[in-house]
Design an enzyme around this catalytic site. Sequence first.
Site, PDB file in Angstrom:
ATOM      1  N   GLU A  19       0.885  -1.158   0.000  1.00 56.45           N
ATOM      2  CA  GLU A  19       0.000   0.000   0.000  1.00 56.45           C
ATOM      3  C   GLU A  19       0.928   1.214   0.000  1.00 56.45           C
ATOM      4  O   GLU A  19       1.822   1.293   0.842  1.00 56.45           O
ATOM      5  CB  GLU A  19      -0.847  -0.037   1.277  1.00 56.45           C
ATOM      6  CG  GLU A  19      -2.018   0.877   1.212  1.00 56.45           C
ATOM      7  CD  GLU A  19      -2.765   0.970   2.543  1.00 56.45           C
ATOM      8  OE1 GLU A  19      -2.708   0.011   3.334  1.00 56.45           O
ATOM      9  OE2 GLU A  19      -3.371   2.018   2.758  1.00 56.45           O
ATOM     10  N   ARG A  46       5.236 -12.486  10.019  1.00 54.88           N
ATOM     11  CA  ARG A  46       5.941 -11.255   9.667  1.00 54.88           C
ATOM     12  C   ARG A  46       7.331 -11.281  10.297  1.00 54.88           C
ATOM     13  O   ARG A  46       7.547 -11.947  11.290  1.00 54.88           O
ATOM     14  CB  ARG A  46       5.285  -9.980  10.199  1.00 54.88           C
ATOM     15  CG  ARG A  46       3.865  -9.975  10.448  1.00 54.88           C
ATOM     16  CD  ARG A  46       3.362  -8.760  11.234  1.00 54.88           C
ATOM     17  NE  ARG A  46       3.815  -7.488  10.766  1.00 54.88           N
ATOM     18  CZ  ARG A  46       3.231  -6.778   9.815  1.00 54.88           C
ATOM     19  NH1 ARG A  46       2.171  -7.236   9.210  1.00 54.88           N
ATOM     20  NH2 ARG A  46       3.692  -5.600   9.478  1.00 54.88           N
ATOM     21  N   LYS A  68       4.628   0.762   9.617  1.00 53.54           N
ATOM     22  CA  LYS A  68       4.707   2.026   8.882  1.00 53.54           C
ATOM     23  C   LYS A  68       4.150   3.175   9.705  1.00 53.54           C
ATOM     24  O   LYS A  68       4.637   4.299   9.623  1.00 53.54           O
ATOM     25  CB  LYS A  68       3.951   1.906   7.549  1.00 53.54           C
ATOM     26  CG  LYS A  68       4.761   1.185   6.488  1.00 53.54           C
ATOM     27  CD  LYS A  68       4.100   1.295   5.128  1.00 53.54           C
ATOM     28  CE  LYS A  68       3.149   0.146   4.917  1.00 53.54           C
ATOM     29  NZ  LYS A  68       2.641   0.049   3.551  1.00 53.54           N
TER      30      LYS A  68
HETATM   31  P1  ATP Z   1       2.961  -2.187   8.180  1.00 51.28           P
HETATM   32  O1  ATP Z   1       2.306  -3.137   9.133  1.00 51.28           O
HETATM   33  O2  ATP Z   1       4.398  -1.982   8.409  1.00 51.28           O
HETATM   34  O3  ATP Z   1       2.231  -0.910   8.027  1.00 51.28           O
HETATM   35  P2  ATP Z   1       1.654  -3.321   5.961  1.00 51.28           P
HETATM   36  O4  ATP Z   1       1.395  -4.768   6.088  1.00 51.28           O
HETATM   37  O5  ATP Z   1       0.508  -2.462   6.221  1.00 51.28           O
HETATM   38  O6  ATP Z   1       2.926  -2.926   6.800  1.00 51.28           O
HETATM   39  P3  ATP Z   1       1.725  -3.327   3.115  1.00 51.28           P
HETATM   40  O7  ATP Z   1       2.133  -2.236   2.214  1.00 51.28           O
HETATM   41  O8  ATP Z   1       0.305  -3.715   3.138  1.00 51.28           O
HETATM   42  O9  ATP Z   1       2.229  -2.929   4.560  1.00 51.28           O
HETATM   43  O10 ATP Z   1       2.641  -4.595   2.886  1.00 51.28           O
HETATM   44  C1  ATP Z   1       2.912  -5.144   1.635  1.00 51.28           C
HETATM   45  C2  ATP Z   1       3.238  -6.588   1.806  1.00 51.28           C
HETATM   46  O11 ATP Z   1       4.341  -6.753   2.679  1.00 51.28           O
HETATM   47  C3  ATP Z   1       2.082  -7.352   2.425  1.00 51.28           C
HETATM   48  O12 ATP Z   1       1.899  -8.558   1.706  1.00 51.28           O
HETATM   49  C4  ATP Z   1       2.514  -7.599   3.832  1.00 51.28           C
HETATM   50  O13 ATP Z   1       1.951  -8.790   4.314  1.00 51.28           O
HETATM   51  C5  ATP Z   1       4.030  -7.661   3.706  1.00 51.28           C
HETATM   52  N1  ATP Z   1       4.671  -7.260   4.947  1.00 51.28           N
HETATM   53  C6  ATP Z   1       4.479  -6.120   5.642  1.00 51.28           C
HETATM   54  N2  ATP Z   1       5.206  -6.104   6.766  1.00 51.28           N
HETATM   55  C7  ATP Z   1       5.897  -7.273   6.803  1.00 51.28           C
HETATM   56  C8  ATP Z   1       6.823  -7.866   7.723  1.00 51.28           C
HETATM   57  N3  ATP Z   1       7.198  -7.244   8.848  1.00 51.28           N
HETATM   58  N4  ATP Z   1       7.324  -9.085   7.408  1.00 51.28           N
HETATM   59  C9  ATP Z   1       6.972  -9.712   6.288  1.00 51.28           C
HETATM   60  N5  ATP Z   1       6.100  -9.218   5.385  1.00 51.28           N
HETATM   61  C10 ATP Z   1       5.565  -8.011   5.633  1.00 51.28           C
HETATM   62 MG    MG Z   2      -1.153  -3.954   4.896  1.00 48.76          MG
END
Ligand code: ATP
Ligand code: MG
Length: 566
Positions: A37, A263, A273
Site C-alpha cells: 500500500e 511477519r 509504517k
Molecule cells: P505495516 O504493518 O508496516 O504498516 P503493511 O502490512 O501495512 O505494513 P503493506 O504495504 O500492506 O504494509 O505490505 C505489503 C506486503 O508486505 C504485504 O503482503 C505484507 O503482508 C508484507 N509485509 C508487511 N510487513 C511485513 C513484515 N514485517 N514481514 C513480512 N512481510 C511483511
Molecule cells: Mg497492509
Amino acid sequence: MTTNEITPATNFIRNIIEEDLKTNKYEGRVHTRFPPEPNGYLHIGHAKSICLNFGFAAEYEGGLCNLRFDDTNPSKEEVEYVESIVEDVRWLGFDWGDRLFYASDYFEQLYEYGVQLIKAGKAYVCDLSPEETREYRGTLKSPGKDSPYRTRPVEENLDLFERMRAGEFEDGSRVLRAKIDMTSGNLNMRDPIIYRILRAEHHRTGNKWCIYPMYDFTHCLSDSIEGITHSLCTLEFEDHRPLYDWFLDELKVYHPQQIEFARLNLSYTVMSKRKLLALVEKGLVSGWDDPRMPTISGLRRRGYTPESIRNFCERIGVAKRDSTVDIALLEHSIREDLNKRAPRVMCVLRPLRVVIDNYPEDRMEELDALNNPEDPDMGTRKVPFSRVLYIEQDDFLENPPKKFYRLSPGREVRLRYAYFIKCVYVVKDEETGEIIELHCTYDPQTRGGGAPDGRKVKATLHWVSADYSLQAEVRLYDHLFFEANPGEDADGRDFTAGLNPDSLETLTSCRVEPSLAAAEPGSRYQFERLGYFCVDTVDSKDGAIMFNRTVTLRDTWAKIKKANKR
Ligand code: ATP
Ligand code: MG
C-alpha cells in the site's frame, strides 16, 4: 556461506507450490505478486515478502511476480511513496517486467463486482452511522445485530449505490456492505463494508471517484483479476481468508490460493509504517532514509548491499509462527558481504598528533598497503608516511592498565604497513593537562612492519599522515532503540520512550588517507580496526566527505552462535 552457495531451504510455502505443480493445479503456473500500500516507505519486513514473492517466481520455469500497489485509501497514499517503493524493489534486485499494476486500475471492474453482489442479494446499502455500525457489530464475545437496512430491496440498493457513485450523498453517510452473517464468530464476516463515500483526491484517479472500495474487497479481487496463483501474505490476514473466499465464491471468479506466513520482527527497532511515519513526522529521525531507520532506503544509505539483505531474508526463512529476529543477524550479513568486497583504508576518528622526532621534516614516502587481505586481486595502494602523524586517541594511555598493549610511554608498537614506533614523551596543555601530542622515534629497519632482529610488538595501530590526509565527517550509528522490543506499554507509554538517545554520534575532525579524495557517494570501505563505512549519498559534497558507519567489526552474531553451541 556466500550468495551463490545458498540453495533454497525447503519451507512450507515451497512445499505447497511444488505440490500444486505436481497436481497441475494452476496449469503449471507460478504467479505471485508483491502488493504494497503506497502509504509509507518499505522496510526490512517488506524485503522478506519481496524476496519470497520474487524469489519463488524466479525459481520456477515461467514464474512471474507482479508489483501491484493496493491503493484504496487516497487520504494516506502519495506518489512519493509509489516512487520510493519502485526504486527500493528494483534496488533489491528484482524485476517485474511490464507487470506494474495498481488496484486503482480495477476500480471500474470492482464497482461492477459490487453491482453483481447487490443483484445476487449479497450486498446492501446501509445508512447506519459509523457509531451505530460499530454498536451493531457486536464483540468477540457477543454476536452482532442485523442492520435495519439489511433487507432493502435489490432495486433500491442498485439505485442508491449508483447515486453514491454519482456524488449525491455526503461522506460517511452511507456504505455498501456484504450480506454475510452478523453472528459469525469471525468479526470480518459480520457484513463488512465494501464501499465507502470519501471525497479525496486519488494519486492516480484524481477526482473521478468519490466512493472507494475497501482493502479486503479490493485485495483478493485484484489477485484474482491478475491470475495470481499463490497469494502470500502475513499471518494477520488468516482471519480475512474466509471473507476473501466468500467474495471470490459469490462472484464465481478465478480463485488464487492464499498462504500466510509470519511477519519479520527485528530487535531494537520498530517495523510498522505507522510508527516509522511518526518518527519521521515528529522529526525524531532525519527522514524515511535516515541511516538508523529499518527502511530499505535507510539501510541503503547506511551502506547495506542488496545482496546482504537478500542473504538475510534467505537465512531467516519462513515460518507460521511470529518471532523476533536478532538485529545482530542482519549486521552479520552485511559484515560478511563487505568483508569480501570492501577495500581497506585507514581513518582516524579522534586524532591524536604524533611527531616522529628522528624522521626528516621534509620527507614523505609512500608505503604499499593491501586493499583487501581477503582478496589479493584487489591489489595494493600507496599510503603516504611523514614526520607528523595522527593515531586514535584511545590507542594511547599514559598509565596503561594490565592488558592494554597499545601505545604508552616507553612502549613500542607497529604502525600498519609502516614502521615500529616508540613513545618517548608526552606534551600536555599546561592548564588543562590534556594530552596535545606524543613524541616518538621510529626504527627505519622495520619498514613494512617487521623487525630484522625478530623482536615483537603486541599491537598494530592504524594511522594517517597529518599533512597528507583529508578531513572528513563520520557519523557513528547505534541501534535506534535501546529496548530490544520497543512497543507501547499497557499504561499508555508511547513507543518513542524506548528511543536510544545515543543512536547518532557525529565526529567532524576525522582524518582519512588521501586515496579517499575521489570516493564516490555510496562507495563502501572498511576503515581498518573500526568497521565498515560508506560515503553518505545525501550530505556528502565535493571537498566535504561524510561517512556513515554501516557496522562495526565486532561480530556479536558469531558470539551468540558460539555461545549457543557450547
Ligand atoms: P505495516 O504493518 O508496516 O504498516 P503493511 O502490512 O501495512 O505494513 P503493506 O504495504 O500492506 O504494509 O505490505 C505489503 C506486503 O508486505 C504485504 O503482503 C505484507 O503482508 C508484507 N509485509 C508487511 N510487513 C511485513 C513484515 N514485517 N514481514 C513480512 N512481510 C511483511
Ligand atoms: Mg497492509
